[in-house]
Structure formats: C-alpha cells, structure tokens
Design a protein around this motif. Structure first.
Motif, PDB file in Angstrom:
ATOM      1  N   LEU A 115       0.894  -1.250  -0.074  1.00 36.33           N
ATOM      2  CA  LEU A 115      -0.311   0.118  -0.031  1.00 36.33           C
ATOM      3  C   LEU A 115       0.707   1.252  -0.024  1.00 36.33           C
ATOM      4  O   LEU A 115       0.652   2.303  -0.373  1.00 36.33           O
ATOM      5  N   ALA A 116       2.090   1.111   0.584  1.00 32.37           N
ATOM      6  CA  ALA A 116       2.887   2.216   0.415  1.00 32.37           C
ATOM      7  C   ALA A 116       3.361   2.892  -0.696  1.00 32.37           C
ATOM      8  O   ALA A 116       3.929   3.972  -0.781  1.00 32.37           O
ATOM      9  N   GLU A 117       3.107   1.968  -1.763  1.00 31.89           N
ATOM     10  CA  GLU A 117       3.818   2.307  -3.324  1.00 31.89           C
ATOM     11  C   GLU A 117       2.348   2.666  -3.884  1.00 31.89           C
ATOM     12  O   GLU A 117       2.742   3.100  -5.207  1.00 31.89           O
ATOM     13  N   THR A 118       1.375   3.007  -3.346  1.00 32.42           N
ATOM     14  CA  THR A 118       0.037   3.492  -3.803  1.00 32.42           C
ATOM     15  C   THR A 118      -0.333   4.672  -3.074  1.00 32.42           C
ATOM     16  O   THR A 118       0.255   5.386  -2.399  1.00 32.42           O
ATOM     17  N   ASN A 119      -1.503   5.481  -3.831  1.00 34.86           N
ATOM     18  CA  ASN A 119      -2.019   6.488  -2.912  1.00 34.86           C
ATOM     19  C   ASN A 119      -3.322   6.095  -1.974  1.00 34.86           C
ATOM     20  O   ASN A 119      -4.096   7.029  -1.952  1.00 34.86           O
ATOM     21  N   VAL A 120      -3.197   4.936  -1.624  1.00 32.36           N
ATOM     22  CA  VAL A 120      -4.164   4.556  -0.587  1.00 32.36           C
ATOM     23  C   VAL A 120      -3.987   4.960   0.736  1.00 32.36           C
ATOM     24  O   VAL A 120      -2.864   4.788   1.254  1.00 32.36           O
ATOM     25  N   LEU A 121      -4.791   5.812   1.450  1.00 34.22           N
ATOM     26  CA  LEU A 121      -4.480   6.235   2.626  1.00 34.22           C
ATOM     27  C   LEU A 121      -5.503   5.937   3.594  1.00 34.22           C
ATOM     28  O   LEU A 121      -5.560   6.528   4.724  1.00 34.22           O
ATOM     29  N   GLY A 122      -6.394   5.355   3.279  1.00 30.47           N
ATOM     30  CA  GLY A 122      -7.420   4.678   4.295  1.00 30.47           C
ATOM     31  C   GLY A 122      -7.821   3.364   4.027  1.00 30.47           C
ATOM     32  O   GLY A 122      -7.717   2.682   2.892  1.00 30.47           O
ATOM     33  N   LEU A 123      -8.415   2.675   4.943  1.00 29.46           N
ATOM     34  CA  LEU A 123      -8.723   1.214   5.067  1.00 29.46           C
ATOM     35  C   LEU A 123      -9.832   0.956   5.645  1.00 29.46           C
ATOM     36  O   LEU A 123     -10.061   1.263   7.068  1.00 29.46           O
ATOM     37  N   ILE A 124     -11.060   0.290   5.395  1.00 28.32           N
ATOM     38  CA  ILE A 124     -12.011  -0.004   5.851  1.00 28.32           C
ATOM     39  C   ILE A 124     -12.260  -1.304   5.685  1.00 28.32           C
ATOM     40  O   ILE A 124     -12.141  -2.023   4.498  1.00 28.32           O
ATOM     41  N   GLU A 134      -6.620  -5.127  16.451  1.00 30.10           N
ATOM     42  CA  GLU A 134      -4.946  -5.290  16.748  1.00 30.10           C
ATOM     43  C   GLU A 134      -4.223  -6.091  15.671  1.00 30.10           C
ATOM     44  O   GLU A 134      -3.269  -6.051  15.785  1.00 30.10           O
ATOM     45  N   LEU A 135      -5.178  -7.125  15.177  1.00 32.19           N
ATOM     46  CA  LEU A 135      -4.582  -7.789  14.204  1.00 32.19           C
ATOM     47  C   LEU A 135      -3.898  -7.122  12.954  1.00 32.19           C
ATOM     48  O   LEU A 135      -3.138  -7.291  12.131  1.00 32.19           O
ATOM     49  N   VAL A 136      -4.510  -5.760  12.917  1.00 29.66           N
ATOM     50  CA  VAL A 136      -4.080  -4.839  11.739  1.00 29.66           C
ATOM     51  C   VAL A 136      -3.373  -3.509  12.035  1.00 29.66           C
ATOM     52  O   VAL A 136      -2.407  -3.304  11.473  1.00 29.66           O
ATOM     53  N   LYS A 137      -3.984  -3.031  13.283  1.00 26.32           N
ATOM     54  CA  LYS A 137      -3.444  -1.769  13.545  1.00 26.32           C
ATOM     55  C   LYS A 137      -2.075  -1.535  14.018  1.00 26.32           C
ATOM     56  O   LYS A 137      -1.247  -0.542  13.470  1.00 26.32           O
ATOM     57  N   LYS A 141       1.052   1.391  12.174  1.00 28.41           N
ATOM     58  CA  LYS A 141       1.644   2.384  12.924  1.00 28.41           C
ATOM     59  C   LYS A 141       2.610   3.160  12.476  1.00 28.41           C
ATOM     60  O   LYS A 141       2.366   4.575  12.599  1.00 28.41           O
ATOM     61  N   ASP A 142       3.378   2.410  11.729  1.00 20.23           N
ATOM     62  CA  ASP A 142       4.380   3.556  10.928  1.00 20.23           C
ATOM     63  C   ASP A 142       4.073   3.705   9.448  1.00 20.23           C
ATOM     64  O   ASP A 142       4.904   4.265   8.855  1.00 20.23           O
ATOM     65  N   SER A 143       2.801   3.532   9.291  1.00 24.63           N
ATOM     66  CA  SER A 143       2.353   3.616   7.773  1.00 24.63           C
ATOM     67  C   SER A 143       1.425   5.242   7.931  1.00 24.63           C
ATOM     68  O   SER A 143       1.066   5.680   8.914  1.00 24.63           O
TER      69      SER A 143
END
Length: 255
Positions: A115-124, A134-137, A141-143
């Motif tokens: 995702l860091a190589e895209t313009n994705v800034l949100g995840l639902i 906490e499986l994902v969060k 943290k550093d993204s």
C-alpha cells in the motif's frame, strides 16, 4: 496525524461537503480503474473508496454484489488491484474497502508494505470487529494508512466515544440497519444519532448506506461532515453513464 485525517479535517473546517464515492474495482475491467478514478477526481470527490471483490460480501446490497461478481468473473484479485493502483497517479486519496479474508490471503505485512507504493491512505474492513483491530492496527502504526471505524445504528451510545477515539481518516456512520443499496428508508432518529457521533468525534463523520440523492446529502450535512455514496455510483458506471456520475457529484459538492 495521518494524511487522510488532515485533508478531510481541512475540508470540514472550511465547511465543504465531504463526498466519498465508492467503486467496485474491476467491475468494468481492471483496465478501467484509472479512468474511473480520474472521472471521480474531476467531478470533485474528496476521497475515493475502492471496493475489493469478495465471494461473501455480507455488508453489500444487490447492486454492489452484482458488481463484485462481475469483477470476480473478470479474475480480479486484491493483488491485481494493488498492482494496478501502484501505476495510478492521482491527487485524490484512495480508501480500500475490503473484507478481512482477502487481506489475510494476501499476507497482512505484505499488504501494508505494498500500500505504501500507492495513493491508498485509508482502509475499511467491515467484518473486522473493534476488539480484533489489533490484528491490523500495529502494522499500520508506521504507515500513512488510516484504519477507518464503522459505527452502526445499533452501536450502544456509551460505546461510540470509544470506537471513534482510536479511528483515523473519518468515521463511517452506517445510516441503516442492513446492507448497502438505494431506496432505503431512514429512521427519524438518524439525524440525532449522526449529530451525536460528530459531537464526540474530532474527525469528520460521513453517513453511508443508501445515500443516493442530493436531498439525502442536504439532510445529512445538517448533522455530519458529508456522505459516502456507493450503489448509485456503481449502478451508473455499470450503465456507462459517466456524465451522470460527474454531474451528480458536482451538484452535491457545490454546496
């Protein structure tokens, strides 16, 4: 503060209507994704929700289910969508809407790295309960990817401040009990519910599920920061009515 939160808060503070259209990636063919994002950007979308096809879409109504099946028939996968998004340059923040299983199959760490190589800034992730975030969060943290919380009509009032306090980007307020789709009847208490969520949230609250007209948008703007529109956009795109999509968004965001 994550970029999506910052950009949408600036719109909220300027009293602009935040409008987030939803599209199903690959429903018209994955090669159309770039042009669909450009169309929505030109029309004035604040961010764009990119849906990922899944075989058991429990939150999706008929229109989006059909679009998801078309996408799956086109052999579209989350991995192919991410590869396509890496090639797409857009000024509009993208938000991925996916169920948890495709991310798990992809590999959680690899998914966040890509995702860091895209313009994705949100995840639902509609089927990821708050207690299991906490499986994902920790991976985010550093993204710069915001994990966006959903608040349902059935969410107990005393639980809402807890849900919204850890959310980033925006707060997705589900405006109906049930699945997405147009032609829904809204409860009379909905406006009060939305206003309460906005009162305890320092992020923009957006109403989604069933929003399909300027009248809906005008109504919800009295109690929250904006809206998410899915089925109407998906239906118009499936019918090749790009100009109608553009005129609808422009009409809504001009106020």
């Amino acid at each position: 503060m994550k970029s999506l939160t910052k950009q949408l808060k600036e719109k909220q503070q300027a009293n602009e209507t935040i409008f987030v259209p939803y599209i199903m990636a690959g429903a018209q063919g994955l090669d159309q994704l770039a042009s669909e994002i450009q169309l929505l950007t030109d029309a004035g979308a604040s961010a764009i929700e990119v849906g990922i096809p899944f075989s058991d879409p429990v939150a999706d109504g008929p229109v989006i289910q059909v679009a998801g099946l078309k996408s799956l028939t086109n052999n579209v996968t989350l991995r192919k969508i991410i590869q396509q998004l890496k090639q797409i340059k857009t000024k509009t923040p993208l938000v991925i809407m996916t169920y948890f299983n495709p991310i798990l199959s992809y590999g959680l760490e690899m998914f966040v790295q890509d995702l860091a190589e895209t313009n994705v800034l949100g995840l639902i992730i509609p089927d990821l309960p708050y207690e299991h975030q906490e499986l994902v969060k920790p991976l985010l943290k550093d993204s710069d990817v915001a994990l966006i919380p959903l608040v349902a009509l059935t969410t107990p009032k005393e639980r809402i401040p807890e849900l919204v306090s850890t959310g980033e980007g925006f707060i997705y307020a589900v405006a109906v009990n049930g699945v997405t789709g147009t032609g829904r009847q809204y409860q009379e208490t909905l406006d009060e519910h939305l206003a309460y969520i906005q009162s305890v949230s320092d992020k923009p609250v957006l109403a989604g599920f069933g929003v399909s007209s300027k009248e809906h948008v005008d109504r919800f703007r009295k109690s929250c920061a904006g809206v998410i529109v899915g089925s109407k956009i998906v239906q118009l795109l499936s019918e090749g009515k790009q100009e109608e999509v553009k005129s609808f968004i422009k009409e809504v965001v001009s106020n």
